[in-house]
Motif scaffolding. Structure first.
Motif, mmCIF file in Angstrom:
data_model
loop_
_atom_site.group_PDB
_atom_site.id
_atom_site.type_symbol
_atom_site.label_atom_id
_atom_site.label_comp_id
_atom_site.label_asym_id
_atom_site.label_seq_id
_atom_site.Cartn_x
_atom_site.Cartn_y
_atom_site.Cartn_z
ATOM 1 N N ARG A 37 -16.689 6.294 8.034
ATOM 2 C CA ARG A 37 -15.335 6.352 7.505
ATOM 3 C C ARG A 37 -14.782 7.737 7.829
ATOM 4 O O ARG A 37 -15.439 8.752 7.578
ATOM 5 C CB ARG A 37 -15.329 6.133 5.984
ATOM 6 N N ASP B 239 0.830 -1.211 0.000
ATOM 7 C CA ASP B 239 0.000 0.000 0.000
ATOM 8 C C ASP B 239 0.864 1.261 0.000
ATOM 9 O O ASP B 239 0.544 2.249 -0.678
ATOM 10 C CB ASP B 239 -0.934 0.007 1.210
ATOM 11 N N ASN C 118 -12.175 2.046 14.823
ATOM 12 C CA ASN C 118 -11.335 1.030 14.198
ATOM 13 C C ASN C 118 -10.338 1.708 13.253
ATOM 14 O O ASN C 118 -10.725 2.479 12.384
ATOM 15 C CB ASN C 118 -12.216 0.047 13.422
ATOM 16 N N ALA C 119 -9.056 1.387 13.415
ATOM 17 C CA ALA C 119 -8.012 2.006 12.591
ATOM 18 C C ALA C 119 -8.237 1.767 11.101
ATOM 19 O O ALA C 119 -7.834 2.584 10.269
ATOM 20 C CB ALA C 119 -6.636 1.477 13.003
ATOM 21 N N GLU C 120 -8.895 0.654 10.764
ATOM 22 C CA GLU C 120 -9.149 0.358 9.352
ATOM 23 C C GLU C 120 -10.118 1.348 8.718
ATOM 24 O O GLU C 120 -10.212 1.430 7.491
ATOM 25 C CB GLU C 120 -9.692 -1.062 9.200
ATOM 26 N N ASN C 121 -10.849 2.100 9.553
ATOM 27 C CA ASN C 121 -11.814 3.073 9.043
ATOM 28 C C ASN C 121 -11.268 4.497 9.046
ATOM 29 O O ASN C 121 -12.013 5.449 8.804
ATOM 30 C CB ASN C 121 -13.100 3.019 9.880
ATOM 31 N N ASN D 255 -1.267 3.620 10.449
ATOM 32 C CA ASN D 255 -2.160 2.458 10.350
ATOM 33 C C ASN D 255 -1.384 1.158 10.480
ATOM 34 O O ASN D 255 -0.367 0.984 9.877
ATOM 35 C CB ASN D 255 -2.896 2.459 9.016
#
Length: 403
Positions: free
Chosen positions: A363, A75, A386-389, A403
């Protein structure tokens, strides 16, 4: 790479941690001395303030630390690739970089850089170069598939300039050839190339697109950085602010990984500091035009009202929609008695708009200075987001890895 070469690369990690920036500083000086033409492909402001050497040192260290499985960096590499394609980086230039990076390792590290270690790093670099060239080849191909897409630099006419605040101007860029322009995702950027007389160089800069897509023009909104001579990073912004309607600039096709997810129906929380609001405006306008009209929370901080760009535009959207909620933070304000209920004095503090931030399945997008991003990211984590968001965009070389 052989296992022994990976071990050798790993053995250099302590040296990179201690002296990585010394190495990358030397590398850039060496490369530009032998290839001064490459200065037109680099932000010389970031060369002067040290951000570019720090970013490269971090990248080299991360690659060495993950040499057994570089796929975990994909990424990050895609993000670098999007910057490279916006600058029209070509495969043959990796050979130049590799030659001077390996020579720099030998000359800076000295005796500990044995022939075996240099051979391992040569193999490692060209392995990485192959990954990057493949990523960029796909991005270049994607550009050409799009209607109105292109690679390299294309001339655009500045047909309109709006003063958005005391520091920020918007530039409306129309294709000089009158042909179609490429679509883009809200949040993406373009590179712009301007000749700087003081440096006798073309200089590129990336600027977020500040409008949603339309078939006629792109819009960028640029802060004029003060102290041009003491702050080289402001060289291009000053030159751009001196432009007039009718002037021509060269730009690259839209690029970048920081953007709204195409089909997501999740609520949006847009958190910006200063000129970091520009990609957020693009996201907001795109949501306004969509059929979804996702619930959106707009949180913005700046020094005061005079530098608050797009204030009236955002207020108009808020008054005419049911899905937008806004919060503004000023470092200071002249009239404290008449501040709206959604405006606060002080730095952005998510605790003051908790009910708005704690949206289910939201988000979160953050853009602003480095310290701003870190503070807001940690605040969201502390609020059990949530870190993914959480998604963030740092202007300039990537120095943050959260992240």
């Amino acid at each position: 790479m052989t296992q022994n070469q990976k071990v050798l690369i790993g053995a250099t990690v302590p040296i990179l941690r201690q002296s990585g920036e010394v190495l990358t500083d030397y590398f850039y000086e060496r490369m530009f001395r032998h290839h001064p033409e490459l200065k037109s492909m680099f932000n010389m402001g970031n060369q002067a303030n040290g951000r570019q050497k720090s970013a490269l040192a971090n990248a080299v260290l991360a690659y060495a630390e993950n040499i057994d499985n570089p796929a975990v960096l994909i990424d990050v590499l895609k993000g670098i690739g999007s910057k490279h394609t916006s600058l029209n980086i070509q495969p043959e230039q990796y050979k130049i970089v590799g030659t001077h990076l390996i020579a720099s390792i030998r000359e800076v590290i000295g005796e500990p850089a044995t022939d075996e270690i240099l051979e391992a790093w040569t193999t490692a670099f060209y392995q990485l170069a192959d990954i990057m060239i493949k990523i960029e080849k796909e991005l270049y191909a994607d550009n050409l598939i799009k209607e109105g897409g292109w690679n390299g630099w294309r001339d655009f006419v500045i047909k309109k300039i709006d003063q958005e605040s005391a520091e920020i101007k918007s530039f409306y860029l129309y294709p000089k050839d009158g042909k179609a322009i490429a679509d883009f995702h809200p949040g993406q950027f373009i590179s712009i190339q301007i000749f700087i007389r003081e440096l006798n160089l073309l200089q590129p800069r990336q600027y977020s697109l500040s409008n949603s897509y339309n078939a006629e023009y792109y819009r960028i909104s640029v802060k004029k950085e003060s102290g041009m001579h003491s702050n080289p990073a402001g060289t291009v912004s000053n030159a751009l602010h001196a432009k007039s309607e009718g002037d021509i600039v060269s730009i690259s096709a839209p690029s970048g990984l920081f953007h709204l997810e195409k089909d997501s129906k999740s609520p949006l929380v847009l958190i910006s500091g200063g000129v970091g609001l520009t990609p957020m405006v693009s996201m907001l306008e795109a949501n306004m035009k969509s059929l979804q009209h996702k619930k959106t929370v707009w949180i913005h901080g700046c020094r005061n009202e005079s530098v608050h760009a797009f204030k009236n535009h955002i207020e108009h959207l808020k008054q005419n929609t049911q899905w937008l909620e806004t919060y503004t933070f000023y470092d200071s304000a002249k009239n404290l008695q008449n501040l709206p209920a959604d405006t606060f004095i002080g730095r952005v503090n998510l605790e003051k708009c908790l009910h708005a931030v704690q949206l289910q399945d939201a988000r979160f997008y953050i853009c602003g200075p480095e310290i701003f991003i870190k503070v807001q990211y940690e605040s969201l984590i502390n609020l059990n987001v949530n870190a993914e968001n959480i998604f963030y965009e740092e202007f300039g070389p990537q120095l943050i890895n959260l992240n």
